[in-house]
Design a protein around this motif. Structure first.
Motif, PDB file in Angstrom:
ATOM      1  N   SER A 502       0.826  -1.209   0.000  1.00  0.00           N
ATOM      2  CA  SER A 502       0.000   0.000   0.000  1.00  0.00           C
ATOM      3  C   SER A 502       0.857   1.255   0.000  1.00  0.00           C
ATOM      4  N   LEU A 503       1.913   1.271   0.836  1.00  0.00           N
ATOM      5  CA  LEU A 503       2.794   2.442   0.865  1.00  0.00           C
ATOM      6  C   LEU A 503       3.608   2.552  -0.420  1.00  0.00           C
ATOM      7  N   GLY A 504       3.930   1.423  -1.052  1.00  0.00           N
ATOM      8  CA  GLY A 504       4.614   1.484  -2.339  1.00  0.00           C
ATOM      9  C   GLY A 504       3.738   2.113  -3.404  1.00  0.00           C
ATOM     10  N   ARG A 505       2.464   1.741  -3.413  1.00  0.00           N
ATOM     11  CA  ARG A 505       1.531   2.352  -4.370  1.00  0.00           C
ATOM     12  C   ARG A 505       1.403   3.853  -4.100  1.00  0.00           C
ATOM     13  N   TRP A 506       1.277   4.201  -2.826  1.00  0.00           N
ATOM     14  CA  TRP A 506       1.158   5.612  -2.461  1.00  0.00           C
ATOM     15  C   TRP A 506       2.430   6.373  -2.824  1.00  0.00           C
ATOM     16  N   ALA A 507       3.600   5.799  -2.512  1.00  0.00           N
ATOM     17  CA  ALA A 507       4.871   6.496  -2.719  1.00  0.00           C
ATOM     18  C   ALA A 507       5.146   6.757  -4.193  1.00  0.00           C
ATOM     19  N   ALA A 508       4.698   5.858  -5.074  1.00  0.00           N
ATOM     20  CA  ALA A 508       4.945   6.048  -6.506  1.00  0.00           C
ATOM     21  C   ALA A 508       4.346   7.354  -7.017  1.00  0.00           C
ATOM     22  N   ASP A 527      11.987  12.773   6.071  1.00  0.00           N
ATOM     23  CA  ASP A 527      11.349  11.984   7.129  1.00  0.00           C
ATOM     24  C   ASP A 527      10.520  10.856   6.541  1.00  0.00           C
ATOM     25  N   VAL A 528       9.815  11.144   5.455  1.00  0.00           N
ATOM     26  CA  VAL A 528       9.019  10.108   4.797  1.00  0.00           C
ATOM     27  C   VAL A 528       9.929   9.010   4.264  1.00  0.00           C
ATOM     28  N   ALA A 529      11.039   9.401   3.628  1.00  0.00           N
ATOM     29  CA  ALA A 529      11.982   8.416   3.096  1.00  0.00           C
ATOM     30  C   ALA A 529      12.534   7.545   4.221  1.00  0.00           C
ATOM     31  N   GLN A 530      12.923   8.180   5.322  1.00  0.00           N
ATOM     32  CA  GLN A 530      13.472   7.442   6.457  1.00  0.00           C
ATOM     33  C   GLN A 530      12.469   6.400   6.955  1.00  0.00           C
ATOM     34  N   LEU A 531      11.212   6.790   7.082  1.00  0.00           N
ATOM     35  CA  LEU A 531      10.194   5.874   7.590  1.00  0.00           C
ATOM     36  C   LEU A 531       9.943   4.716   6.628  1.00  0.00           C
ATOM     37  N   LEU A 532       9.834   5.009   5.329  1.00  0.00           N
ATOM     38  CA  LEU A 532       9.538   3.956   4.361  1.00  0.00           C
ATOM     39  C   LEU A 532      10.680   2.950   4.254  1.00  0.00           C
ATOM     40  N   ALA A 569      17.860  11.331  -4.948  1.00  0.00           N
ATOM     41  CA  ALA A 569      18.771  12.179  -4.173  1.00  0.00           C
ATOM     42  C   ALA A 569      18.364  12.214  -2.704  1.00  0.00           C
ATOM     43  N   THR A 570      17.057  12.245  -2.456  1.00  0.00           N
ATOM     44  CA  THR A 570      16.582  12.212  -1.066  1.00  0.00           C
ATOM     45  C   THR A 570      16.980  10.905  -0.391  1.00  0.00           C
ATOM     46  N   LEU A 571      16.864   9.812  -1.107  1.00  0.00           N
ATOM     47  CA  LEU A 571      17.226   8.506  -0.537  1.00  0.00           C
ATOM     48  C   LEU A 571      18.714   8.435  -0.209  1.00  0.00           C
ATOM     49  N   LEU A 572      19.554   8.990  -1.074  1.00  0.00           N
ATOM     50  CA  LEU A 572      21.002   8.923  -0.851  1.00  0.00           C
ATOM     51  C   LEU A 572      21.441   9.775   0.339  1.00  0.00           C
ATOM     52  N   ARG A 573      20.560  10.631   0.822  1.00  0.00           N
ATOM     53  CA  ARG A 573      20.846  11.401   2.039  1.00  0.00           C
ATOM     54  C   ARG A 573      20.195  10.780   3.273  1.00  0.00           C
ATOM     55  N   CYS A 574      19.556   9.635   3.069  1.00  0.00           N
ATOM     56  CA  CYS A 574      18.793   8.988   4.135  1.00  0.00           C
ATOM     57  C   CYS A 574      19.664   7.944   4.831  1.00  0.00           C
ATOM     58  N   ASP A 575      19.841   8.055   6.141  1.00  0.00           N
ATOM     59  CA  ASP A 575      20.697   7.128   6.883  1.00  0.00           C
ATOM     60  C   ASP A 575      20.212   5.680   6.754  1.00  0.00           C
ATOM     61  N   SER A 576      18.889   5.480   6.806  1.00  0.00           N
ATOM     62  CA  SER A 576      18.360   4.115   6.721  1.00  0.00           C
ATOM     63  C   SER A 576      18.668   3.486   5.367  1.00  0.00           C
ATOM     64  N   TRP A 577      18.593   4.281   4.312  1.00  0.00           N
ATOM     65  CA  TRP A 577      18.902   3.767   2.966  1.00  0.00           C
ATOM     66  C   TRP A 577      20.373   3.375   2.880  1.00  0.00           C
ATOM     67  N   LEU A 578      21.243   4.222   3.369  1.00  0.00           N
ATOM     68  CA  LEU A 578      22.674   3.921   3.319  1.00  0.00           C
ATOM     69  C   LEU A 578      23.024   2.719   4.193  1.00  0.00           C
ATOM     70  N   ASP A 579      22.360   2.590   5.354  1.00  0.00           N
ATOM     71  CA  ASP A 579      22.579   1.408   6.201  1.00  0.00           C
ATOM     72  C   ASP A 579      22.142   0.141   5.472  1.00  0.00           C
ATOM     73  N   LEU A 580      21.033   0.234   4.756  1.00  0.00           N
ATOM     74  CA  LEU A 580      20.559  -0.917   3.994  1.00  0.00           C
ATOM     75  C   LEU A 580      21.553  -1.272   2.896  1.00  0.00           C
ATOM     76  N   CYS A 581      22.092  -0.269   2.216  1.00  0.00           N
ATOM     77  CA  CYS A 581      23.092  -0.523   1.176  1.00  0.00           C
ATOM     78  C   CYS A 581      24.327  -1.208   1.762  1.00  0.00           C
ATOM     79  N   ARG A 582      24.796  -0.764   2.929  1.00  0.00           N
ATOM     80  CA  ARG A 582      25.965  -1.379   3.556  1.00  0.00           C
ATOM     81  C   ARG A 582      25.686  -2.828   3.930  1.00  0.00           C
ATOM     82  N   ALA A 583      24.491  -3.102   4.435  1.00  0.00           N
ATOM     83  CA  ALA A 583      24.147  -4.476   4.806  1.00  0.00           C
ATOM     84  C   ALA A 583      24.090  -5.381   3.587  1.00  0.00           C
TER      85      ALA A 583
END
Length: 730
Positions: A502-508, A527-532, A569-583
């Motif tokens: 549902s959030l993927g459909r909304w986010a698109a 904040d939205v990017a971090q949460l998603l 660009a917003t995602l690349l500034r998001c700590d959660s996204w970068l943590d996911l990339c490292r994992a």
């Protein structure tokens, strides 16, 4: 052989069909008769003189096939003669209740009348004259059986003149369409029969005629008057079978459900043909019947059906079909409500009734076994229901957003209370899943075939972004609930799965694009990017081994985020996204090969949010570990190592990871991915023969090569780099 002898042979063959020992020979005899050069006279003789229904049945089928086959060769007298004969047979047999012979005579007559349309020799049997004659006979006769047959003839003609239900007749579409137009504009222009007859069978014939007439009309614009016969069908449906709703439902419960269903089908066909604003069509309420608007009456009917279903959500009978038919009708009506008096209020009432019915059904499913609940959640049906409800909601406007927001708050609060009290969360959880899907469908259109496509903001919300943003915040609040309590026994993987989708459909649509949440919402893109992203990480980490959930989190949520350069660009500034990339790069995140592909695809797409140098470093960081492992493995080349049970799954994981990265190719990632493909060219060519006999690995190798060819090579501008010696190439 004379006609009497032929009759004797056909009667004997018809009898022989009942005996398994003689059936084959009987079928051969009847087939020879049907294919004979000129069986028309024999067919007419059998229908006129035989007393055996089985022989008459074979005769009318043969007469229909032979007439259509031989029509170009028949002269004018023969064409007129056979058409008149079949019409007379149909009317002559009007007292034969439930007779297959009579019904086939009716269908044959309709086909022959249509086949002769436009033929000068058939002028006195043309569509317009014949229909007028049948209508006059139906109104003037006192014989209810004859009236029923006249109605059946009109129904059969209507079906034949509708290209969607017409017999082929070896004619092009244009011929069928012209026959439809002539039938509508000429023959049916003055159809306005009286009230249905008292006889049960005649009444059923009247209903079938009304349904077919409503389905015949082509779609109309808002200012084009609806045909008289369509308006007549709708008026008849309401006055005779659907109104008032309470009494109509009571009658249906006592055994008249077919007439109620037919009435609903007429409403749905009329809604598909013309908007509410079409002149004449919806003006069925006579002056003096009250102050109720015409659209409010249709809403009252639909709400009555949906409310009855909500009171007994496990019903799966005629009422369920009636509810779905009326909701389909409202989905069509909702697109033309602008400027219609009471239109928005009526749509709001229908939407809220549909919402209550869905909540009741979700609560009932929560108490069923998983297999039983799955029967109601069939994907295509669910998506259709959600699309209809969303269309109605968009026609209603802001009030439905408030209703959905309120329902989301209530269901989420009850689920949180169940988590805190360690009580059974099944009902609020199922209801929350339903509401999430409704809210997502209401706020955003489904992505296209490519899950990364960004649908445009629905026009209904373009002028109501603040109201839509308030509903969006309730969607995000559910995501926060999942992140906070992820892994708790009360929060099943199903809730995470529905939330991700549902959030993927909304986010698109809403995550940073031109339709971003307005400042008044208080939500920042970061904040939205971090949460998603935290929601996706919760799905991976709190629910290990749930492959279906991991796929949804990768394909439907993460893949929907980097759809534009600003979003990436917003995602690349998001700590959660970068943590996911490292994992992922360190391969600490344990997912299956099926999940690795969509996950790497989503992560690599974010490269579009950086400059060339940053994007190259970002993609290499994600892909190089898998490339290195495959190079090392190919360098060893020992079959006993490659075929080990603990090695093969890792090989599949690395291959699918690289394949996913290739599928996530964008302009910014072409250079690093080209380098990865060049590094892998020789290792993959060595692994292909080494794994011969292991179809799963060889298939993955070839799919990787295909992904390079389909996704990377079209973007490569360096000709030398495009000449990659991939597996399977010389």
């Amino acid at each position: 052989m004379d006609l009497a002898s032929i009759q004797t042979v056909i009667e004997a063959a018809s009898n022989a069909l009942e005996n398994s020992h003689t059936r084959l020979e009987a079928e051969r005899t009847l087939l020879d008769f049907r294919c004979s050069p000129s069986p028309l006279a024999a067919c007419q003789h059998i229908l006129s003189h035989s007393s055996m229904p089985a022989a008459q049945f074979q005769a009318v089928l043969t007469l229909r096939d032979a007439s259509l086959r031989l029509w170009p060769e028949l002269g004018a007298p023969e064409r007129q003669g056979v058409t008149r004969f079949v019409l007379e047979q149909a009317l002559h047999r009007s007292r034969e209740s439930l007779s297959l012979v009579r019904s086939q005579c009716v269908l044959t007559a309709a086909q022959l009348v249509k086949r002769g349309h436009g033929d000068a020799s058939q002028s006195d049997l043309g569509l317009e004259g014949l229909v007028r004659g049948i209508v006059h006979r139906a109104l003037s006769t006192r014989d209810l059986h004859e009236q029923r047959t006249c109605l059946e003839l009109l129904t059969a003609l209507t079906a034949e003149c509708n290209p969607q239900s017409a017999s082929p007749m070896e004619k092009p579409w244009s011929w069928h369409d012209k026959a439809r137009q002539d039938f509508e504009r000429g023959a049916l222009a003055e159809v306005a029969l009286g009230p249905p007859a008292c006889d049960r069978e005649a009444a059923r014939a009247m209903r079938q005629l009304a349904v077919h007439l409503a389905q015949t009309s082509e779609p109309l614009g808002p200012h084009r008057p609806a045909p008289t016969y369509t308006a007549w069908s709708l008026r008849l449906a309401f006055q005779a079978w659907l109104w008032p709703p309470g009494a109509a439902l009571d009658r249906a419960e006592r055994g008249t459900e077919e007439e109620f269903l037919d009435g609903c089908r007429v409403v749905a066909a009329a809604a598909a043909a013309a908007p509410v604003s079409a002149p004449r069509l919806w003006d069925w309420i006579e002056p003096g019947e009250g102050t109720q608007t015409r659209i409010a009456a249709a809403a009252e009917l639909t709400c009555a059906v949906l409310s009855t279903l909500a009171s007994d959500p496990q019903r799966d009978d005629w009422l369920t079909e009636a509810g779905r038919t009326l909701v389909d009708a409202w989905a069509a009506l909702a697109t033309g409500l602008e400027g219609v008096q009471g239109g928005a209020e009526a749509a709001t009432a229908v939407f809220e009734a549909g919402l209550r019915r869905g909540l009741a059904l979700a609560a009932a499913e929560a108490t069923q076994d998983e297999d039983e609940a799955g029967e109601h959640a069939e994907a295509a049906t669910l998506e259709h229901d959600l699309a209809c409800l969303a269309a109605i909601g968009r026609g209603a406007g802001a009030p439905v957003l408030a209703a959905v927001s309120s329902a989301l708050v209530d269901a989420r609060s009850r689920l949180e209370a169940a988590v805190a009290a360690a009580s059974d969360p099944s009902i609020p959880l199922e209801q929350l899943c339903w509401l999430l899907q409704v809210a997502a469908a209401l706020l955003a259109d489904a992505p296209g075939a490519d899950a990364g496509d960004s649908p445009a903001l629905p026009l209904a919300w373009d002028a109501m972004r603040d109201a839509a943003a308030a509903a969006s915040m309730q969607l995000l609040a559910v995501a926060q609930l999942c992140v906070t309590h992820g892994g708790h026994d009360a929060l099943s993987p199903r809730l995470l799965e529905v939330t991700c989708v549902s959030l993927g459909r909304w986010a698109a649509t809403w995550f940073p694009t031109e339709a971003s949440l307005p400042p008044a919402s208080g939500a920042q893109d970061a904040d939205v990017a971090q949460l998603l992203v935290q929601l996706a990480r919760t799905a991976f980490l709190a629910y290990p081994g749930e492959t279906a959930l991991h796929k949804k989190a990768s394909r439907r949520l993460l893949r929907a985020l980097p759809t534009s350069a600003p979003a990436a660009a917003t995602l690349l500034r998001c700590d959660s996204w970068l943590d996911l990339c490292r994992a992922v790069a360190s391969q600490e995140l344990l997912v299956s090969a099926d999940v690795a592909r969509p996950l790497l695809c989503a992560l690599c797409l974010a490269a579009k949010g950086d400059d060339a140098e940053g994007a190259a470093a970002y993609v290499r960081h994600l892909v190089q570990p898998s490339v290195d492992r495959l190079q090392e493995l190919a360098g060893d080349g020992r079959r006993d190592v490659l075929w080990r049970a603990d090695v093969t799954p890792r090989v599949l994981f690395w291959l699918e990871s690289v394949r996913g990265a290739m599928q996530g190719t964008c302009t910014a990632s072409v250079r690093p991915l080209t380098g990865a493909a060049q590094q892998l060219a020789r290792p993959l060519s060595l692994l292909l023969p080494a794994y011969r006999g292991q179809s799963e690995v060889t298939t993955a190798l070839l799919k990787l090569a295909a992904a390079v060819g389909e996704n990377l090579l079209p973007l490569v501008t360096d000709v030398s780099a495009a000449c990659l010696p991939l597996p399977g190439k010389g």
